[in-house]
Design an enzyme around this catalytic site. Structure first.
Site, PDB file in Angstrom:
ATOM      1  N   ARG A 160       0.860  -1.185   0.000  1.00 11.08           N
ATOM      2  CA  ARG A 160       0.000   0.000   0.000  1.00 11.08           C
ATOM      3  C   ARG A 160       0.896   1.235   0.000  1.00 11.08           C
ATOM      4  O   ARG A 160       1.730   1.400   0.893  1.00 11.08           O
ATOM      5  CB  ARG A 160      -0.896   0.008   1.238  1.00 11.08           C
ATOM      6  CG  ARG A 160      -1.687   1.302   1.390  1.00 11.08           C
ATOM      7  CD  ARG A 160      -2.577   1.293   2.641  1.00 11.08           C
ATOM      8  NE  ARG A 160      -3.295   2.556   2.741  1.00 11.08           N
ATOM      9  CZ  ARG A 160      -3.188   3.415   3.756  1.00 11.08           C
ATOM     10  NH1 ARG A 160      -2.414   3.141   4.791  1.00 11.08           N
ATOM     11  NH2 ARG A 160      -3.861   4.547   3.754  1.00 11.08           N
ATOM     12  N   HIS A 196      -2.940  10.938   0.825  1.00  9.53           N
ATOM     13  CA  HIS A 196      -2.403  10.718   2.176  1.00  9.53           C
ATOM     14  C   HIS A 196      -1.773  12.037   2.640  1.00  9.53           C
ATOM     15  O   HIS A 196      -0.559  12.127   2.811  1.00  9.53           O
ATOM     16  CB  HIS A 196      -1.399   9.560   2.163  1.00  9.53           C
ATOM     17  CG  HIS A 196      -1.099   8.981   3.515  1.00  9.53           C
ATOM     18  ND1 HIS A 196      -1.209   7.633   3.799  1.00  9.53           N
ATOM     19  CD2 HIS A 196      -0.690   9.557   4.671  1.00  9.53           C
ATOM     20  CE1 HIS A 196      -0.861   7.412   5.057  1.00  9.53           C
ATOM     21  NE2 HIS A 196      -0.545   8.565   5.612  1.00  9.53           N
ATOM     22  N   GLU A 214      -7.324   8.387   6.518  1.00 12.98           N
ATOM     23  CA  GLU A 214      -7.609   9.022   7.802  1.00 12.98           C
ATOM     24  C   GLU A 214      -8.107  10.465   7.696  1.00 12.98           C
ATOM     25  O   GLU A 214      -7.413  11.402   8.108  1.00 12.98           O
ATOM     26  CB  GLU A 214      -6.344   8.988   8.678  1.00 12.98           C
ATOM     27  CG  GLU A 214      -5.779   7.609   8.870  1.00 12.98           C
ATOM     28  CD  GLU A 214      -4.664   7.553   9.919  1.00 12.98           C
ATOM     29  OE1 GLU A 214      -4.169   8.610  10.321  1.00 12.98           O
ATOM     30  OE2 GLU A 214      -4.316   6.446  10.347  1.00 12.98           O
ATOM     31  N   ASN A 263      -7.380   1.730   9.746  1.00 10.48           N
ATOM     32  CA  ASN A 263      -6.077   1.974  10.363  1.00 10.48           C
ATOM     33  C   ASN A 263      -6.271   1.906  11.871  1.00 10.48           C
ATOM     34  O   ASN A 263      -7.192   2.528  12.411  1.00 10.48           O
ATOM     35  CB  ASN A 263      -5.539   3.356   9.999  1.00 10.48           C
ATOM     36  CG  ASN A 263      -4.999   3.401   8.583  1.00 10.48           C
ATOM     37  OD1 ASN A 263      -5.076   2.419   7.844  1.00 10.48           O
ATOM     38  ND2 ASN A 263      -4.454   4.538   8.201  1.00 10.48           N
ATOM     39  N   TYR A 300      -4.098   1.460  15.805  1.00 12.25           N
ATOM     40  CA  TYR A 300      -2.818   1.413  16.510  1.00 12.25           C
ATOM     41  C   TYR A 300      -2.916   1.063  17.994  1.00 12.25           C
ATOM     42  O   TYR A 300      -2.014   0.475  18.550  1.00 12.25           O
ATOM     43  CB  TYR A 300      -2.106   2.772  16.387  1.00 12.25           C
ATOM     44  CG  TYR A 300      -1.545   3.011  14.997  1.00 12.25           C
ATOM     45  CD1 TYR A 300      -0.258   2.609  14.679  1.00 12.25           C
ATOM     46  CD2 TYR A 300      -2.309   3.604  14.009  1.00 12.25           C
ATOM     47  CE1 TYR A 300       0.276   2.796  13.411  1.00 12.25           C
ATOM     48  CE2 TYR A 300      -1.787   3.804  12.732  1.00 12.25           C
ATOM     49  CZ  TYR A 300      -0.500   3.398  12.442  1.00 12.25           C
ATOM     50  OH  TYR A 300       0.007   3.581  11.186  1.00 12.25           O
ATOM     51  N   GLU A 350      -3.404  -0.083   7.966  1.00 11.27           N
ATOM     52  CA  GLU A 350      -2.231   0.294   8.774  1.00 11.27           C
ATOM     53  C   GLU A 350      -2.373  -0.303  10.153  1.00 11.27           C
ATOM     54  O   GLU A 350      -3.475  -0.304  10.730  1.00 11.27           O
ATOM     55  CB  GLU A 350      -2.115   1.822   8.963  1.00 11.27           C
ATOM     56  CG  GLU A 350      -1.516   2.547   7.809  1.00 11.27           C
ATOM     57  CD  GLU A 350      -1.417   4.056   8.053  1.00 11.27           C
ATOM     58  OE1 GLU A 350      -1.278   4.482   9.216  1.00 11.27           O
ATOM     59  OE2 GLU A 350      -1.492   4.793   7.061  1.00 11.27           O
TER      60      GLU A 350
HETATM   61  C1  PNW Z   1      -1.099   7.431  10.846  1.00 13.11           C
HETATM   62  N1  PNW Z   1      -2.995  10.409  16.357  1.00 13.11           N
HETATM   63  O1  PNW Z   1      -1.160   8.676  11.449  1.00 13.11           O
HETATM   64  C2  PNW Z   1      -0.759   7.762   9.409  1.00 13.11           C
HETATM   65  O2  PNW Z   1      -1.655   7.256   8.461  1.00 13.11           O
HETATM   66  C3  PNW Z   1       0.667   7.503   9.040  1.00 13.11           C
HETATM   67  O3  PNW Z   1       1.021   8.325   7.968  1.00 13.11           O
HETATM   68  C4  PNW Z   1       1.548   7.685  10.254  1.00 13.11           C
HETATM   69  O4  PNW Z   1       2.900   7.637   9.954  1.00 13.11           O
HETATM   70  C5  PNW Z   1       1.165   6.605  11.248  1.00 13.11           C
HETATM   71  O5  PNW Z   1      -0.209   6.646  11.550  1.00 13.11           O
HETATM   72  C6  PNW Z   1       1.940   6.657  12.561  1.00 13.11           C
HETATM   73  O6  PNW Z   1       1.712   7.868  13.216  1.00 13.11           O
HETATM   74  C7  PNW Z   1      -1.620   8.993  12.686  1.00 13.11           C
HETATM   75  O7  PNW Z   1      -2.473  11.435  16.827  1.00 13.11           O
HETATM   76  C8  PNW Z   1      -1.040  10.097  13.276  1.00 13.11           C
HETATM   77  O8  PNW Z   1      -3.916   9.797  16.962  1.00 13.11           O
HETATM   78  C9  PNW Z   1      -1.504  10.567  14.482  1.00 13.11           C
HETATM   79  C10 PNW Z   1      -2.546   9.913  15.120  1.00 13.11           C
HETATM   80  C11 PNW Z   1      -3.136   8.808  14.530  1.00 13.11           C
HETATM   81  C12 PNW Z   1      -2.667   8.354  13.316  1.00 13.11           C
END
Ligand code: PNW
Length: 480
Positions: free
Chosen positions: A77, A123, A170, A310, A312, A381
């Protein structure tokens, strides 16, 4: 991962984004994006850096593809730099054939290597000229037409080869981090110590609305002009964390968890699946949240062929008694790293917002699957930074057991969601193929399964986690 498996055609691989890896900001006619201009403002990027060189992927796609092969990836991707393809960005501006050919060749080379391309059209690197001309996403009439033109240029150029299209990465980040907190380009916020312009009580909601209309329009174009002959799928990628109640005994905290996910994800998910914004958002934001006209609602409703996710981390959520602040974008609640009993939601990482919690991934997959009628989902992601990773010597960085464990926990949660909860998740892209420009954090924070030596000519060295991800999928995916 006993008793768990994934189907033979499960699509897995790694993700990146144009501004984070490509470099070559002026080469072959590329125009500035809002990230180029934003990085030039002193104080915006933690280490004062920019994506000017990054991983130098503009000159190293052969290395990137070799890396993907080594990692065993079935898919890759990546995103398109709009201002490489249309330097000024607009529908009447010229297409830059050289910029376009960079991506055509990348797609051809990936396919030749047996790797499925998955393209993110946007993006975050909006052509700077569109922001200057008319305020980009704050102006839906203009921006929707320019985005639609860009999308059509891309579908035409490579629609016959690309089977997975993502309209936006996002939109929450574009709206909230770009127009409320001002942490990301273009850096609007009501906080006048950070930006001379912006109204955080209104702009993020206007921007979100524009992005939804852009998505709907691009999907309509794809379905009417390309899908029948090209046979691909198109969707939007939404981000959001899992929410656990701070006090599970308190119904107000339990309720606040749903509200948190609605403000983060259903803000976009509900319009895409139901043609309307969540009631919780309408209730809190009133007429600051735009209304869909009938035509707009019809355009956006039903516009996902798949759900792009996505994900995390997780948070603890505590409700608030006070009236919501006009600048609030969370759903009037507190986001905490510890619960009432003082237990941490997960270990610290290099990213303040990211605390790993594998079981939360399984729960969110189920939550989304239930809310949106069991759609086919692709995780576009998932990954982690590691606290202090950048300060380690190279051998330490390569031995990233913390990240390897993160992937074990999270991929197990995904397999459980699929095998035990009936979630139709069919793909997984780890973030990221390699260390890269981590937006406002510059190069301090690394997310790669590959170490990039920024002082040593951008050379790439796979970390332990690259091998672990490969082994996990090799063992989970059914052979027959
Ligand atoms: C994502 N938050 O970003 C993005 O899609 C990527 O480009 C980035 O590198 C990756 O996650 C890691 O950060 C985020 O503040 C950035 O909650 C910030 C947040 C969430 C996602």
């Amino acid at each position: 991962m006993e008793g768990l498996s994934l189907p033979k055609d499960f699509l897995w691989g790694f993700a990146t984004a144009s501004y984070q890896i490509e470099g070559a900001p002026h080469e072959d006619g590329r125009g500035d994006s809002i990230w180029d201009t934003y990085c030039r403002i002193p104080g915006k990027i933690a280490d004062g850096s920019s994506g000017d060189v990054a991983c130098d992927s503009y000159h190293r796609t052969a290395e990137d593809i070799a890396l993907l092969k080594e990692c065993g990836a079935r898919a890759y991707r990546f995103s398109i730099s709009w201002s490489r393809v249309i330097p000024l960005g607009g529908r009447n501006d010229p297409v830059n054939e050289k910029g376009l050919q960079y991506y055509v060749k990348l797609v051809d080379d990936l396919i030749a290597a047996g790797i499925e391309p998955m393209i993110t059209l946007y993006h975050w690197d909006c052509p700077a000229e569109l922001d200057k001309r008319y305020g980009s996403m704050l102006n839906k009439e203009e921006f929707v037409k320019d985005y639609a033109n860009f999308a059509r240029v891309m579908f035409k150029a490579m629609g016959s080869k690309v089977k997975y299209w993502i309209t936006f990465n996002e939109p929450w980040c574009s709206s909230i981090l770009g127009y409320s907190t001002g942490l990301f380009a273009p850096g609007h916020t009501s906080d006048r110590t950070k930006s001379p312009v912006g109204d955080s009580s209104r702009e993020p909601w206007i921007v979100g609305h524009t992005l939804l209309l852009c998505h709907g329009t691009a999907v309509k174009i794809y379905r009417e002009e390309f899908k029948a002959k090209d046979g691909g799928q198109i969707g939007i990628t939404l981000n959001g964390d899992w929410a656990e109640p701070w006090d599970p005994e308190d119904p107000a905290d339990v309720e606040a968890c749903d509200r948190k996910i609605e403000f983060a994800i259903s803000w976009f998910g509900d319009p895409v699946y139901f043609g309307k914004y969540p009631d919780s958002m309408r209730k809190q934001l009133g007429d600051r949240l735009p209304e869909f006209t009938e035509e707009e609602a019809a355009l956006v409703k039903g516009s996902n062929d798949f759900y792009g996710m996505n994900h995390y981390c997780a948070n603890y959520i505590k409700h608030k008694e006070s009236e919501p602040d006009p600048e609030d974008f969370t759903g009037n609640l507190e986001i905490l790293m510890e619960n009432k009993a003082g237990e941490s939601i997960g270990p610290e990482t290099q990213s303040v917002w990211l605390r790993p919690n594998g079981p939360g991934f399984r729960k969110l997959l189920k939550w989304l699957s239930d809310r949106y009628g069991n759609p086919t989902m692709y995780v576009t992601e998932n990954g982690t930074s590691i606290k202090g990773e950048n300060d380690l010597p190279m051998e330490g960085i390569l031995n990233d057991e913390f990240r390897a464990q993160y992937f074990r926990d999270y991929i197990k949660a995904l397999a459980q969601a699929r095998c035990l909860d009936g979630v139709d998740v069919m793909g997984y892209m780890a973030w990221s193929l390699m260390d890269n420009f981590e937006w406002a954090e510059g190069y301090i924070t690394r997310f790669g399964v590959t170490y990039v030596d920024y002082e040593g000519g951008q050379k790439r060295y796979p970390k332990k986690s690259a091998k672990v991800v490969k082994e996990i999928f090799e063992s989970l995916i059914q052979k027959e």
